[in-house]
Design a protein around this motif. Sequence first.
Motif, PDB file in Angstrom:
ATOM      1  N   TYR A 262       0.828  -1.197   0.000  1.00 52.51           N
ATOM      2  CA  TYR A 262       0.000   0.000   0.000  1.00 52.51           C
ATOM      3  C   TYR A 262       0.869   1.256   0.000  1.00 52.51           C
ATOM      4  O   TYR A 262       1.962   1.270   0.531  1.00 52.51           O
TER       5      TYR A 262
ATOM      6  N   TYR B 294       0.227   5.278   1.315  1.00 53.69           N
ATOM      7  CA  TYR B 294      -0.610   6.270   1.969  1.00 53.69           C
ATOM      8  C   TYR B 294       0.080   7.632   1.892  1.00 53.69           C
ATOM      9  O   TYR B 294       1.299   7.732   1.915  1.00 53.69           O
TER      10      TYR B 294
ATOM     11  N   PRO C 269      -3.940   9.438   7.684  1.00 56.75           N
ATOM     12  CA  PRO C 269      -3.285   8.819   6.522  1.00 56.75           C
ATOM     13  C   PRO C 269      -4.344   8.482   5.478  1.00 56.75           C
ATOM     14  O   PRO C 269      -5.391   7.917   5.794  1.00 56.75           O
TER      15      PRO C 269
ATOM     16  N   LEU D 207      -5.263   6.554   2.016  1.00 57.77           N
ATOM     17  CA  LEU D 207      -4.861   5.508   1.085  1.00 57.77           C
ATOM     18  C   LEU D 207      -4.886   6.040  -0.340  1.00 57.77           C
ATOM     19  O   LEU D 207      -5.897   6.589  -0.791  1.00 57.77           O
TER      20      LEU D 207
ATOM     21  N   GLU E 210      -7.392   4.513  -5.647  1.00 55.95           N
ATOM     22  CA  GLU E 210      -8.559   5.179  -5.109  1.00 55.95           C
ATOM     23  C   GLU E 210      -9.089   6.188  -6.136  1.00 55.95           C
ATOM     24  O   GLU E 210      -8.322   6.818  -6.866  1.00 55.95           O
TER      25      GLU E 210
ATOM     26  N   PHE F 283      -3.245   6.162  16.347  1.00 58.94           N
ATOM     27  CA  PHE F 283      -4.228   6.215  15.275  1.00 58.94           C
ATOM     28  C   PHE F 283      -5.270   5.123  15.488  1.00 58.94           C
ATOM     29  O   PHE F 283      -4.931   3.948  15.663  1.00 58.94           O
TER      30      PHE F 283
ATOM     31  N   ARG G 235      -8.539  -2.165   2.584  1.00 56.57           N
ATOM     32  CA  ARG G 235      -8.811  -0.751   2.835  1.00 56.57           C
ATOM     33  C   ARG G 235      -9.021  -0.452   4.312  1.00 56.57           C
ATOM     34  O   ARG G 235     -10.079  -0.660   4.876  1.00 56.57           O
ATOM     35  N   LEU G 236      -7.977   0.110   4.935  1.00 56.65           N
ATOM     36  CA  LEU G 236      -8.059   0.614   6.297  1.00 56.65           C
ATOM     37  C   LEU G 236      -8.378   2.092   6.258  1.00 56.65           C
ATOM     38  O   LEU G 236      -7.737   2.842   5.524  1.00 56.65           O
TER      39      LEU G 236
ATOM     40  N   PHE H 124      -8.345   5.461   8.459  1.00 56.99           N
ATOM     41  CA  PHE H 124      -7.676   5.971   9.653  1.00 56.99           C
ATOM     42  C   PHE H 124      -8.328   7.238  10.173  1.00 56.99           C
ATOM     43  O   PHE H 124      -8.876   8.046   9.409  1.00 56.99           O
ATOM     44  N   GLY H 125      -8.223   7.436  11.487  1.00 63.40           N
ATOM     45  CA  GLY H 125      -8.482   8.731  12.080  1.00 63.40           C
ATOM     46  C   GLY H 125      -7.237   9.589  11.969  1.00 63.40           C
ATOM     47  O   GLY H 125      -6.166   9.104  11.548  1.00 63.40           O
TER      48      GLY H 125
END
Lengths: 114, 113
Positions: A33, A35, A43, A45, A57, B89, B100-101, B103-104
């Motif tokens: 990945y 970010y 962060p 993606l 994305e 986080f 797909r993560l 995040f805050g």
Amino acid sequence: DTTVKQNPRYKLARVGKPVNLICSQTMNHDTMYWYQKKPNQAPKLLLFYYDKILNREADTFEKFQSSRPNNSFCSLYIGSAGLEYSAMYLCASSREGTGGKEQYFGPGTRLTVL
Amino acid sequence: QQQVRQSSQSLTVWEGETAILNCSYENSAFDYFPWYQQFPGEGPALLIAIRSVSDKKEDGRFTIFFNKREKNLSLHIKDSQPGDSATYFCAAKAGSALGRLHFGAGTQLIVIP
């Protein structure tokens, strides 16, 4: 070894010039990945490779390119850097196909565009 | 649209206190919630995670409390140490979403000796 490596750690680029960032992992992870992290923001993606399949994305589709020549390496390419690309770029990897799924992160590349 | 929110940008506690970091989310499909810890100059590292079938997960001094109905969770750090000073986080993932993560923005914790 659960290390994800990123090169360079710091990158200075001129507006309009290309930028290429490199990431590597030796954990035989199937997914890698990229970010983008800006101060006080989450962060974000940008894209990821699941094996040889690139997923980008929707809102960054045209801004970033990537390649994964083998399982261990993945690059992030910016064709023409703009000031808004200044950020920390984090690479991560995980084993999505066979469970686990924890994402391991590299230390990041700090890109400054002038 | 920010799907994961962390209520505090920063939090300062004294050594020995319990630090409480809060997180909320939008998407009911999220079922996996990891917390990542990041020290300066390093990448985020997984600290502890919980699945939505549980309401509590404990690992040493770190505990996640999860409220599915309210769509929020919190990370409690008991007996905070100066070495816990880092950015934390909260993240979320839907089981069906490959990789797909979400995040805050992170909470910077400072533990004063």
